[in-house]
Design an enzyme around this catalytic site. Structure first.
Site, PDB file in Angstrom:
ATOM      1  N   HIS A 127      -3.706  -2.424  -8.172  1.00 28.75           N
ATOM      2  CA  HIS A 127      -2.862  -3.434  -8.842  1.00 28.75           C
ATOM      3  C   HIS A 127      -2.287  -2.858 -10.142  1.00 28.75           C
ATOM      4  O   HIS A 127      -1.112  -3.035 -10.449  1.00 28.75           O
ATOM      5  CB  HIS A 127      -3.697  -4.667  -9.230  1.00 28.75           C
ATOM      6  CG  HIS A 127      -4.212  -5.483  -8.083  1.00 28.75           C
ATOM      7  ND1 HIS A 127      -5.537  -5.828  -7.961  1.00 28.75           N
ATOM      8  CD2 HIS A 127      -3.584  -6.051  -7.021  1.00 28.75           C
ATOM      9  CE1 HIS A 127      -5.705  -6.567  -6.880  1.00 28.75           C
ATOM     10  NE2 HIS A 127      -4.547  -6.715  -6.286  1.00 28.75           N
ATOM     11  N   LYS A 137      -9.206 -18.970  -0.406  1.00 33.67           N
ATOM     12  CA  LYS A 137      -9.667 -17.596  -0.140  1.00 33.67           C
ATOM     13  C   LYS A 137     -11.108 -17.402  -0.591  1.00 33.67           C
ATOM     14  O   LYS A 137     -11.664 -16.315  -0.446  1.00 33.67           O
ATOM     15  CB  LYS A 137      -8.779 -16.595  -0.885  1.00 33.67           C
ATOM     16  CG  LYS A 137      -7.575 -16.109  -0.087  1.00 33.67           C
ATOM     17  CD  LYS A 137      -6.995 -14.859  -0.733  1.00 33.67           C
ATOM     18  CE  LYS A 137      -6.019 -14.140   0.169  1.00 33.67           C
ATOM     19  NZ  LYS A 137      -5.514 -12.905  -0.472  1.00 33.67           N
ATOM     20  N   ARG A 180       0.724  -1.612   1.007  1.00 29.44           N
ATOM     21  CA  ARG A 180      -0.169  -0.560   1.485  1.00 29.44           C
ATOM     22  C   ARG A 180       0.260  -0.230   2.915  1.00 29.44           C
ATOM     23  O   ARG A 180       1.430  -0.323   3.221  1.00 29.44           O
ATOM     24  CB  ARG A 180      -1.627  -1.023   1.386  1.00 29.44           C
ATOM     25  CG  ARG A 180      -2.127  -1.016  -0.053  1.00 29.44           C
ATOM     26  CD  ARG A 180      -3.320  -1.886  -0.247  1.00 29.44           C
ATOM     27  NE  ARG A 180      -2.991  -3.288   0.004  1.00 29.44           N
ATOM     28  CZ  ARG A 180      -3.820  -4.288  -0.188  1.00 29.44           C
ATOM     29  NH1 ARG A 180      -5.035  -4.049  -0.599  1.00 29.44           N
ATOM     30  NH2 ARG A 180      -3.438  -5.525   0.047  1.00 29.44           N
ATOM     31  N   SER A 211      -9.154  -5.454  -2.975  1.00 29.73           N
ATOM     32  CA  SER A 211     -10.193  -6.212  -3.694  1.00 29.73           C
ATOM     33  C   SER A 211     -11.344  -6.588  -2.764  1.00 29.73           C
ATOM     34  O   SER A 211     -12.515  -6.501  -3.127  1.00 29.73           O
ATOM     35  CB  SER A 211      -9.596  -7.474  -4.305  1.00 29.73           C
ATOM     36  OG  SER A 211      -8.587  -7.157  -5.216  1.00 29.73           O
TER      37      SER A 211
HETATM   38  P1  ADP Z   1      -2.771 -11.541  -2.368  1.00 23.72           P
HETATM   39  O1  ADP Z   1      -3.761 -12.623  -2.163  1.00 23.72           O
HETATM   40  O2  ADP Z   1      -1.422 -12.001  -2.840  1.00 23.72           O
HETATM   41  O3  ADP Z   1      -2.690 -10.517  -1.268  1.00 23.72           O
HETATM   42  P2  ADP Z   1      -3.937  -9.419  -3.911  1.00 23.72           P
HETATM   43  O4  ADP Z   1      -4.547  -9.497  -5.265  1.00 23.72           O
HETATM   44  O5  ADP Z   1      -4.796  -8.983  -2.793  1.00 23.72           O
HETATM   45  O6  ADP Z   1      -3.341 -10.829  -3.668  1.00 23.72           O
HETATM   46  O7  ADP Z   1      -2.671  -8.486  -3.967  1.00 23.72           O
HETATM   47  C1  ADP Z   1      -1.565  -8.727  -4.804  1.00 23.72           C
HETATM   48  C2  ADP Z   1      -0.472  -7.733  -4.485  1.00 23.72           C
HETATM   49  O8  ADP Z   1      -0.923  -6.423  -4.820  1.00 23.72           O
HETATM   50  C3  ADP Z   1      -0.074  -7.672  -3.019  1.00 23.72           C
HETATM   51  O9  ADP Z   1       1.319  -7.419  -2.952  1.00 23.72           O
HETATM   52  C4  ADP Z   1      -0.842  -6.489  -2.483  1.00 23.72           C
HETATM   53  O10 ADP Z   1      -0.203  -5.913  -1.376  1.00 23.72           O
HETATM   54  C5  ADP Z   1      -0.787  -5.569  -3.696  1.00 23.72           C
HETATM   55  N1  ADP Z   1      -1.894  -4.614  -3.696  1.00 23.72           N
HETATM   56  C6  ADP Z   1      -3.222  -4.871  -3.617  1.00 23.72           C
HETATM   57  N2  ADP Z   1      -3.937  -3.725  -3.642  1.00 23.72           N
HETATM   58  C7  ADP Z   1      -3.030  -2.708  -3.743  1.00 23.72           C
HETATM   59  C8  ADP Z   1      -3.123  -1.276  -3.779  1.00 23.72           C
HETATM   60  N3  ADP Z   1      -4.296  -0.640  -3.686  1.00 23.72           N
HETATM   61  N4  ADP Z   1      -1.977  -0.563  -3.900  1.00 23.72           N
HETATM   62  C9  ADP Z   1      -0.793  -1.197  -3.956  1.00 23.72           C
HETATM   63  N5  ADP Z   1      -0.611  -2.539  -3.894  1.00 23.72           N
HETATM   64  C10 ADP Z   1      -1.715  -3.283  -3.789  1.00 23.72           C
END
Ligand code: ADP
Length: 171
Positions: free
Chosen positions: A25, A49, A101, A139
């Protein structure tokens, strides 16, 4: 809360659950701030979630990490509820930022963009491809690895690792 901005400002919104914020992130944020005057990080409530951290904890963790980012843009961390496009409109964002990803993200994101375009075609979504070394970080997996006693220092900042260990110990 509605953010007060001037009409000429470029405002981006990076929404997510951030349960917890990871190095993946943070990499997206470091790259996205170059495009905007204001980057709003919308921390989604996402109770369905079943987040490990409360909304207040997730907001505080994101805020703490933002203190380490040096940039010209203003970064605001804002709790987010309800419809994403409504939140973007209320905060004057012209653009949604997402990270991509592997192929698994693509299908979902593609569908979301199509739906969001129907709700407001003026708001664009921009995608940042995950950096190769952060590609695998999610996460959900970080929580699982930590729960099983694995080392997560390569995936999350040190403060987040401490918070994870404390939270999981308290469970
Ligand atoms: P959500 O519930 O919206 O998926 P996340 O916190 O899991 O929330 O992810 C928020 C954003 O960050 C999403 O667009 C996700 O694809 C991106 N993201 C999460 N982890 C990574 C990573 N390791 N590299 C790049 N983007 C990421």
């Amino acid at each position: 809360m509605t953010l007060k901005t001037t009409p000429s400002q470029r405002i981006g919104l990076y929404p997510g659950t951030f349960d917890p914020i990871t190095k993946g992130h943070i990499d997206i944020i470091r790259r996205a701030v170059k495009l905007f005057d204001v980057l709003i990080i919308g921390v989604a409530i996402n109770e369905d979630k079943g987040p490990l951290f409360s909304l207040a904890e997730r907001v505080a963790m994101v805020e703490a990490e933002m203190a380490h980012i040096e940039c010209a843009a203003i970064i605001r961390v804002v709790p987010m509820d309800g419809l994403l496009m409504k939140f973007a409109e209320d905060h004057g964002a012209q653009c949604i930022v997402r990270g991509l990803r592997a192929v698994a993200d693509f299908e979902y994101e593609f569908q979301m963009v199509a739906m969001n375009q129907k709700l407001n075609s003026e708001i664009e979504t921009v995608f940042f491809m995950a950096a190769p070394h952060y590609q695998a970080i999610a996460s959900r997996l970080v929580k699982e690895i930590c729960r099983l006693g694995g080392e997560v220092k390569d995936f999350v900042p040190a403060d987040v690792k401490t918070a994870l260990l404390e939270k999981l110990r308290a469970k």
